[in-house]
Design a protein around this motif. Structure first.
Motif, short mmCIF file in Angstrom:
data_model
loop_
_atom_site.label_atom_id
_atom_site.label_comp_id
_atom_site.label_asym_id
_atom_site.label_seq_id
_atom_site.Cartn_x
_atom_site.Cartn_y
_atom_site.Cartn_z
N ARG A 94 0.86 -1.19 0.00
CA ARG A 94 0.00 0.00 0.00
C ARG A 94 0.89 1.24 0.00
N VAL A 95 0.91 1.95 -1.10
CA VAL A 95 1.69 3.19 -1.20
C VAL A 95 0.74 4.34 -0.90
N THR A 96 1.02 5.09 0.16
CA THR A 96 0.15 6.18 0.59
C THR A 96 0.89 7.50 0.44
N VAL A 97 0.32 8.40 -0.35
CA VAL A 97 0.91 9.73 -0.55
C VAL A 97 -0.08 10.79 -0.04
N HIS A 98 0.47 11.89 0.46
CA HIS A 98 -0.35 12.94 1.08
C HIS A 98 -0.10 14.27 0.40
N LEU A 99 -1.15 15.06 0.28
CA LEU A 99 -1.06 16.43 -0.23
C LEU A 99 -1.82 17.36 0.72
N PRO A 100 -1.18 18.44 1.18
CA PRO A 100 -1.87 19.36 2.09
C PRO A 100 -2.86 20.24 1.32
N ARG A 101 -3.96 20.56 1.95
CA ARG A 101 -4.97 21.42 1.32
C ARG A 101 -4.56 22.88 1.32
N GLU A 102 -3.59 23.21 2.18
CA GLU A 102 -3.21 24.63 2.32
C GLU A 102 -2.31 25.14 1.20
N GLY A 103 -1.92 24.27 0.27
CA GLY A 103 -1.19 24.71 -0.91
C GLY A 103 0.26 25.08 -0.65
N PHE A 104 0.72 26.15 -1.33
CA PHE A 104 2.14 26.53 -1.32
C PHE A 104 2.62 26.88 0.08
N GLU A 105 1.80 27.54 0.86
CA GLU A 105 2.20 27.91 2.22
C GLU A 105 2.48 26.66 3.05
N ALA A 106 1.68 25.61 2.85
CA ALA A 106 1.92 24.36 3.56
C ALA A 106 3.25 23.76 3.14
N ARG A 107 3.58 23.85 1.87
CA ARG A 107 4.87 23.33 1.40
C ARG A 107 6.02 24.03 2.10
N ARG A 108 5.94 25.34 2.21
CA ARG A 108 7.01 26.08 2.88
C ARG A 108 7.12 25.69 4.35
N ARG A 109 5.98 25.48 5.01
CA ARG A 109 6.00 25.07 6.43
C ARG A 109 6.64 23.70 6.57
N LEU A 110 6.33 22.81 5.66
CA LEU A 110 6.90 21.47 5.71
C LEU A 110 8.40 21.51 5.44
N GLU A 111 8.82 22.33 4.49
CA GLU A 111 10.25 22.45 4.19
C GLU A 111 11.02 22.99 5.40
N ARG A 112 10.44 23.97 6.07
CA ARG A 112 11.11 24.52 7.26
C ARG A 112 11.18 23.47 8.37
N LEU A 113 10.12 22.66 8.49
CA LEU A 113 10.13 21.61 9.51
C LEU A 113 11.24 20.60 9.23
N LEU A 114 11.38 20.19 7.98
CA LEU A 114 12.41 19.21 7.63
C LEU A 114 13.81 19.78 7.81
#
Length: 293
Positions: free
Chosen positions: A262-282
């Protein structure tokens, strides 16, 4: 020709020997696994090489006292799912896993699905490339076999051997990441029943359900409802201590040559801002790469 018979006295004498071998085997396998191999910090003073007992127990989703008793060779009941989880944490190969089954008094699985190394390599690339969005791969029994760094950071995942279903109901830290846990729980149980229905002769599903029935009244109540579904997508509301609340849509895919994965992939609903938050977290997390066994 001389025939050798095993008497009841012989079998009684073999039990302590088997327990001693179980203790020595688990300690030796635990000592060879580096903490960083399973996503744990490897620095600092450690009195013993490899993993500590409590680390093995936590990664396998079982109690520390219970694992300690197992390693001490005490008389306790051991399920197939627990053997599989411990085997994954200790990175046992097929022969070692079969040996562990024998030491705890269980019959080793008659067959083992051979992993296509090329496919697993490609799935690793896919999961890593999906970062900074969370992605992971589960086997047929819902054990994590590939996890990217984002999934580890966003959902509080620790490493291999962790069973998604068992952790969802028994790991307080893991379940605390889901703001919509009460909504997800019935869907998760119904989805697991659907997975089990695809393999009616596989007793490990029954073993996992039996273990959770004993450990989680919430699971027992939902399992008794006999709801079943086969869902390929859904929504997870995550309440993260750093990210705050985020909503992810997730999609479940099955490779054509390995329907049990089972390959599970996730996409945030918040769009580009969510991507930046995730990048900062990593960027703030210590480097760790969780690979498949």
């Amino acid at each position: 020709m001389t025939t050798t018979h095993t008497t009841a006295a012989d079998r009684t004498e073999q039990v302590p020997q088997r327990r001693e071998e179980l203790r020595a085997f688990l300690r030796s396998r635990r000592a060879r696994v580096r903490p960083e191999d399973v996503g744990l910090p490897g620095r600092g003073l450690r009195r013993t090489p490899g993993l500590r007992r409590e680390e093995v127990a936590t990664l396998a989703g079982i109690g520390v006292s219970w694992y300690t008793w197992l390693e001490q060779g005490r008389t306790i009941n051991v399920s197939d799912s627990v053997v599989e989880s411990i085997g994954r944490v200790l990175r046992l190969d097929h022969a070692e896993r079969a040996y562990l089954y024998q030491l705890v008094g269980l019959k080793p699985p008659e067959e083992k699905i051979l992993e296509n190394s090329a496919l697993m390599h490609e799935l690793e690339r896919l999961v890593d490339a999906w970062s900074p969005y969370p992605a992971y791969v589960l086997d047929r029994w819902w054990n994590f076999v590939i996890i990217n760094e984002s999934a580890q950071a966003v959902f509080g995942l620790r490493g291999y051997g962790q069973n998604c279903l068992i952790s969802f109901f028994t790991d307080a830290k893991y379940r605390s990441f889901f703001a919509n846990w009460d909504t997800l729980a019935p869907q998760v149980v119904a989805d697991f029943r659907g997975s089990a229905a695809a393999y009616p002769d596989d007793g490990r599903f029954t073993a996992i359900a039996s273990e959770l029935n004993a450990r989680s009244p919430e699971f027992a109540k939902l399992w008794d409802q006999h709801d079943v579904r086969k869902e390929s997508n859904g929504t997870k509301a995550v309440l993260h201590p750093v990210l705050g609340e985020m909503t992810f849509d997730h999609l479940v895919l099955h490779p054509s040559s390995r329907h049990d994965l089972r390959v599970t992939v996730h996409l945030p609903r918040e769009g580009f801002e969510a991507r930046r938050r995730l990048e900062r977290l990593l960027e703030s997390q210590p480097a760790s790469s969780l690979r498949c066994l």
